[in-house]
Design a protein around this motif. Sequence first.
Motif, PDB file in Angstrom:
ATOM      1  N   THR A  78       0.817  -1.211   0.000  1.00 50.29           N
ATOM      2  CA  THR A  78       0.000   0.000   0.000  1.00 50.29           C
ATOM      3  C   THR A  78       0.851   1.261   0.000  1.00 50.29           C
ATOM      4  O   THR A  78       2.050   1.245   0.314  1.00 50.29           O
ATOM      5  CB  THR A  78      -0.917   0.028   1.231  1.00 50.29           C
ATOM      6  N   TYR A  79       0.196   2.369  -0.334  1.00 50.37           N
ATOM      7  CA  TYR A  79       0.864   3.666  -0.251  1.00 50.37           C
ATOM      8  C   TYR A  79       1.231   3.997   1.198  1.00 50.37           C
ATOM      9  O   TYR A  79       2.241   4.670   1.448  1.00 50.37           O
ATOM     10  CB  TYR A  79      -0.034   4.765  -0.827  1.00 50.37           C
ATOM     11  N   ASP A  80       0.439   3.555   2.134  1.00 53.47           N
ATOM     12  CA  ASP A  80       0.771   3.787   3.545  1.00 53.47           C
ATOM     13  C   ASP A  80       2.089   3.115   3.907  1.00 53.47           C
ATOM     14  O   ASP A  80       2.890   3.663   4.673  1.00 53.47           O
ATOM     15  CB  ASP A  80      -0.356   3.256   4.441  1.00 53.47           C
ATOM     16  N   ALA A  81       2.318   1.914   3.368  1.00 52.56           N
ATOM     17  CA  ALA A  81       3.586   1.224   3.632  1.00 52.56           C
ATOM     18  C   ALA A  81       4.748   1.992   3.024  1.00 52.56           C
ATOM     19  O   ALA A  81       5.832   2.088   3.627  1.00 52.56           O
ATOM     20  CB  ALA A  81       3.529  -0.194   3.072  1.00 52.56           C
ATOM     21  N   VAL A  82       4.543   2.572   1.823  1.00 50.00           N
ATOM     22  CA  VAL A  82       5.586   3.391   1.209  1.00 50.00           C
ATOM     23  C   VAL A  82       5.881   4.609   2.077  1.00 50.00           C
ATOM     24  O   VAL A  82       7.051   4.967   2.301  1.00 50.00           O
ATOM     25  CB  VAL A  82       5.161   3.827  -0.207  1.00 50.00           C
ATOM     26  N   ILE A  83       4.828   5.250   2.572  1.00 53.29           N
ATOM     27  CA  ILE A  83       5.006   6.433   3.421  1.00 53.29           C
ATOM     28  C   ILE A  83       5.772   6.080   4.684  1.00 53.29           C
ATOM     29  O   ILE A  83       6.706   6.797   5.094  1.00 53.29           O
ATOM     30  CB  ILE A  83       3.638   7.051   3.758  1.00 53.29           C
ATOM     31  N   ASP A  84       5.407   4.976   5.331  1.00 51.32           N
ATOM     32  CA  ASP A  84       6.091   4.568   6.568  1.00 51.32           C
ATOM     33  C   ASP A  84       7.574   4.302   6.310  1.00 51.32           C
ATOM     34  O   ASP A  84       8.436   4.702   7.110  1.00 51.32           O
ATOM     35  CB  ASP A  84       5.426   3.320   7.141  1.00 51.32           C
ATOM     36  N   LEU A  85       7.867   3.620   5.202  1.00 52.47           N
ATOM     37  CA  LEU A  85       9.269   3.320   4.887  1.00 52.47           C
ATOM     38  C   LEU A  85      10.054   4.589   4.603  1.00 52.47           C
ATOM     39  O   LEU A  85      11.202   4.740   5.051  1.00 52.47           O
ATOM     40  CB  LEU A  85       9.332   2.363   3.693  1.00 52.47           C
ATOM     41  N   ALA A  86       9.442   5.531   3.888  1.00 54.25           N
ATOM     42  CA  ALA A  86      10.135   6.777   3.557  1.00 54.25           C
ATOM     43  C   ALA A  86      10.354   7.642   4.794  1.00 54.25           C
ATOM     44  O   ALA A  86      11.432   8.242   4.963  1.00 54.25           O
ATOM     45  CB  ALA A  86       9.346   7.544   2.500  1.00 54.25           C
ATOM     46  N   LEU A  87       9.356   7.725   5.649  1.00 57.96           N
ATOM     47  CA  LEU A  87       9.498   8.525   6.867  1.00 57.96           C
ATOM     48  C   LEU A  87      10.581   7.964   7.784  1.00 57.96           C
ATOM     49  O   LEU A  87      11.342   8.717   8.406  1.00 57.96           O
ATOM     50  CB  LEU A  87       8.165   8.595   7.607  1.00 57.96           C
ATOM     51  N   ALA A  88      10.643   6.641   7.864  1.00 53.66           N
ATOM     52  CA  ALA A  88      11.630   6.017   8.747  1.00 53.66           C
ATOM     53  C   ALA A  88      13.053   6.166   8.223  1.00 53.66           C
ATOM     54  O   ALA A  88      14.011   6.013   8.995  1.00 53.66           O
ATOM     55  CB  ALA A  88      11.290   4.534   8.922  1.00 53.66           C
ATOM     56  N   SER A  89      13.210   6.461   6.944  1.00 52.62           N
ATOM     57  CA  SER A  89      14.553   6.535   6.352  1.00 52.62           C
ATOM     58  C   SER A  89      14.845   7.914   5.764  1.00 52.62           C
ATOM     59  O   SER A  89      15.793   8.055   4.993  1.00 52.62           O
ATOM     60  CB  SER A  89      14.691   5.479   5.249  1.00 52.62           C
ATOM     61  N   ARG A  90      14.052   8.910   6.128  1.00 46.01           N
ATOM     62  CA  ARG A  90      14.220  10.229   5.526  1.00 46.01           C
ATOM     63  C   ARG A  90      15.588  10.815   5.817  1.00 46.01           C
ATOM     64  O   ARG A  90      16.213  11.423   4.950  1.00 46.01           O
ATOM     65  CB  ARG A  90      13.111  11.157   6.009  1.00 46.01           C
ATOM     66  N   GLY A  91      16.079  10.660   7.008  1.00 47.17           N
ATOM     67  CA  GLY A  91      17.415  11.126   7.354  1.00 47.17           C
ATOM     68  C   GLY A  91      17.576  12.619   7.153  1.00 47.17           C
ATOM     69  O   GLY A  91      16.627  13.405   7.244  1.00 47.17           O
ATOM     70  N   ALA A  92      18.823  13.022   6.856  1.00 47.83           N
ATOM     71  CA  ALA A  92      19.112  14.441   6.606  1.00 47.83           C
ATOM     72  C   ALA A  92      18.433  14.856   5.302  1.00 47.83           C
ATOM     73  O   ALA A  92      18.565  14.192   4.276  1.00 47.83           O
ATOM     74  CB  ALA A  92      20.616  14.669   6.539  1.00 47.83           C
ATOM     75  N   ASP A  93      17.734  15.966   5.375  1.00 46.32           N
ATOM     76  CA  ASP A  93      16.973  16.432   4.203  1.00 46.32           C
ATOM     77  C   ASP A  93      17.105  17.952   4.108  1.00 46.32           C
ATOM     78  O   ASP A  93      16.123  18.688   4.288  1.00 46.32           O
ATOM     79  CB  ASP A  93      15.508  15.999   4.353  1.00 46.32           C
ATOM     80  N   PRO A  94      18.316  18.456   3.813  1.00 51.44           N
ATOM     81  CA  PRO A  94      18.546  19.908   3.873  1.00 51.44           C
ATOM     82  C   PRO A  94      17.712  20.707   2.884  1.00 51.44           C
ATOM     83  O   PRO A  94      17.380  21.866   3.161  1.00 51.44           O
ATOM     84  CB  PRO A  94      20.049  20.032   3.565  1.00 51.44           C
ATOM     85  N   PHE A  95      17.357  20.126   1.735  1.00 53.64           N
ATOM     86  CA  PHE A  95      16.587  20.864   0.735  1.00 53.64           C
ATOM     87  C   PHE A  95      15.107  20.485   0.717  1.00 53.64           C
ATOM     88  O   PHE A  95      14.342  21.023  -0.095  1.00 53.64           O
ATOM     89  CB  PHE A  95      17.190  20.639  -0.662  1.00 53.64           C
ATOM     90  N   GLY A  96      14.699  19.574   1.572  1.00 52.98           N
ATOM     91  CA  GLY A  96      13.293  19.204   1.664  1.00 52.98           C
ATOM     92  C   GLY A  96      12.799  18.285   0.570  1.00 52.98           C
ATOM     93  O   GLY A  96      11.581  18.080   0.432  1.00 52.98           O
ATOM     94  N   TYR A  97      13.695  17.688  -0.227  1.00 55.73           N
ATOM     95  CA  TYR A  97      13.259  16.831  -1.325  1.00 55.73           C
ATOM     96  C   TYR A  97      12.533  15.584  -0.816  1.00 55.73           C
ATOM     97  O   TYR A  97      11.531  15.146  -1.403  1.00 55.73           O
ATOM     98  CB  TYR A  97      14.455  16.400  -2.175  1.00 55.73           C
ATOM     99  N   ARG A  98      13.031  15.013   0.249  1.00 56.57           N
ATOM    100  CA  ARG A  98      12.444  13.765   0.749  1.00 56.57           C
ATOM    101  C   ARG A  98      11.094  14.021   1.432  1.00 56.57           C
ATOM    102  O   ARG A  98      10.184  13.192   1.316  1.00 56.57           O
ATOM    103  CB  ARG A  98      13.418  13.068   1.703  1.00 56.57           C
ATOM    104  N   SER A  99      10.974  15.125   2.113  1.00 58.01           N
ATOM    105  CA  SER A  99       9.668  15.474   2.695  1.00 58.01           C
ATOM    106  C   SER A  99       8.650  15.713   1.592  1.00 58.01           C
ATOM    107  O   SER A  99       7.477  15.336   1.713  1.00 58.01           O
ATOM    108  CB  SER A  99       9.797  16.720   3.576  1.00 58.01           C
ATOM    109  N   GLU A 100       9.082  16.347   0.519  1.00 55.34           N
ATOM    110  CA  GLU A 100       8.203  16.560  -0.623  1.00 55.34           C
ATOM    111  C   GLU A 100       7.752  15.223  -1.209  1.00 55.34           C
ATOM    112  O   GLU A 100       6.587  15.059  -1.601  1.00 55.34           O
ATOM    113  CB  GLU A 100       8.923  17.374  -1.693  1.00 55.34           C
TER     114      GLU A 100
END
Length: 717
Positions: free
Chosen positions: A679-701
């Motif tokens: 599911t998309y929720d699983a994708v969101i959970d995986l991305a949030l858990a591995s976002r790490g340093a995001d100085p330009f906000g690309y990963r949050s986007e």
Amino acid sequence: MTMSDDFERLSGLTPPMASPEARARALAVAMQAFDAAEENSAATQGSVRPVRQSSIFNRIWSPIMNRKLLAGSALATLLVVPAAAFLTLELTRNGAPFGERAQEIALKEKPAPQPTPKPALPAASPEGDLARVQDETAPGAATDQSVAEQKAQAADQAAAVSEEKFNADEIANLLNRSGVNGAKRKTMESETVAPAAEADAMANSVARSTAPLSAVGGAQPQITYLPAPVTEEKLVAPPENRERFGKADSNPVKSVATEPVSTFSVDVDTASYAFVRRSLMEGQMPERDAVRVEEMVNYFPYDWPRPTSVTEPFKATVTVTPTPWNGGTRLMHVAIKGYDVVPAEAPKANLVFLIDVSGSMDEPDKLPLLKSAFRLLVEKLKPEDTVSIVTYAGNAGTVLEPTGVKDKAKILQAIDSLQPGGSTAGAEGIDAAYALAEKAFVKGGVNRVMLATDGDFNVGPSSDDDLKRLIEEKRNGGIFLSVLGFGRGNYNDALMQTIAQNGNGTAAYIDTLAEAQKTLVEEAGSSPFPIAKDVKLQVEFNPAAIAGYRLIGYETRALKREDFNNDKVDAGDIGSGHSVTAIYEVTPKGSPAVLNDDLRYAEAVKPAAEASPHGGELAFLKIRYKKPDGDKSELITTPVTEANAVPSLAEAPADVRFSVAVAAFGQKLSGVTALNDYTYDAVIDLALASRGADPFGYRSEFVNLVRLAKGLGGSRN
């Protein structure tokens, strides 16, 4: 009796049969008619329109005076005054009732009230309002008015209406006596029939709508619903979608027993991710052909281990993890990082901007954004670099000859002067751009044409094949070509990809100024400055350990097995500091997820641990490349073993996990059935858990884009 005699008797107020009351009434009517004539005469000085719509004389004489007798105010007065007086005397002489006498007669002649059931009417309609009025005045209704008062009101209304009605015969006689006859009389009579009929209809309407039901003899009112006015809606056709994407089916699962080798060209383009983002931000799911998973994964900067010197242009890092969407498979994650050239070591650049200024570029997200993007790039260049500008729209034109960046004001002024106009036909544009690049050619430096367009272009020969041959010829001469796409509606992604691949360049899609900042400023040290060209990857899987594999993405970059060692076959380039990520989903030998049966007549394969001389290997990675100015390829190899594996995805580096989340998202958007249950929720959970340093906000986007897709995706959730 002549009209003049009537006038003399009226003016002298000496009619032989008139009583004093009749003479008084005649005088009053005559004075009113005279006043009306004065007002009507003044009105005709500007726009001719009746002064009093309810006046009987105005209904009779206004059409006549307005249409036939507009000779002047004097003539109007002479006609109206005697006619009004004469008509009054005639009505009095014939005993026509007026005022209170008419009310008394009306009350005497009314039948006795009879109760009548009310018609069923809609609650919200003009007829419904009429029914409510009748409810309030019908016998038995809760009202403070008496029945006598109701009758008196009805009589007053009927008497008022009777004053509006007139006798057609009287009008005809009056016209005869006035000397109006023949064709003019027929015309005037036809103009008076409509007002007469209108007066009758008005009287009936008022009597029905205002009098109690008993006042109309108990008859049910006939209710007629008038049809609502029909408004013709003009359907505006949506703008034609001329966007074109190359079609490529997702890579299938292949059996290691029959196809143990996978070969493809690297891809560092990012256009697909930017286009997907724009589609989702505009509230629509992207076309599946527009989704290239490898470009989405490679859009993000990753901190992969990098080489330590220019003699080692790449460093490959392989990680094997469990697959989050399939418990029976594993992911073999290949990360490649290019050597990062420091600014002091960057070669001199000779850039030619080939800019589409056709009429289709006249939109805020096209030429205006393009101009802002190139201004950012110019600010990033070194003073010794040179810039040229060529435009095309019908005819090619050189806006700026090769100019050193030290003369920055001149370059920026040339960019600001660009204006859209004309049809897109730039057959001479690419020739002019290459001519300027050759004119300012820098040996050992970066010589590149940067084509900027909305995709609706014809910048060279009549066919795509001829265009590819031209670009390949110039590429072999040391001039590369990159493509920047802008806007929507005409976006020809398929041709842009072809041009970039054959020109040893990159293809990027600029949808915002922030994307221009990322592509042309933050990554300016990468794309213009290649550290290797014709970079190819080949992976050979060990059939003793791996039963099947599937390459995620790179469908348009697939090569034949024999192309890997053929230096004549073109492949992608890697710029300074570029990252390239490739992910395989592999099925271990003996896994319940194996899709292909073993071959009946194949030679038995020993377990990997017993295989010799490469026991314990899962796969073997090979990278072949050429130096930017070289013609002979070089080889880098890396074996893949269990030493590269981690027991769980959570133990993999954050960048590995985030890239896996992006790969999962891209596969879902492109309709890969293997991820139907992920599911998309699983994708969101995986991305949030591995976002790490995001100085330009690309990963949050990215996380927000997945949320948008979840809301828009429907069955693709």
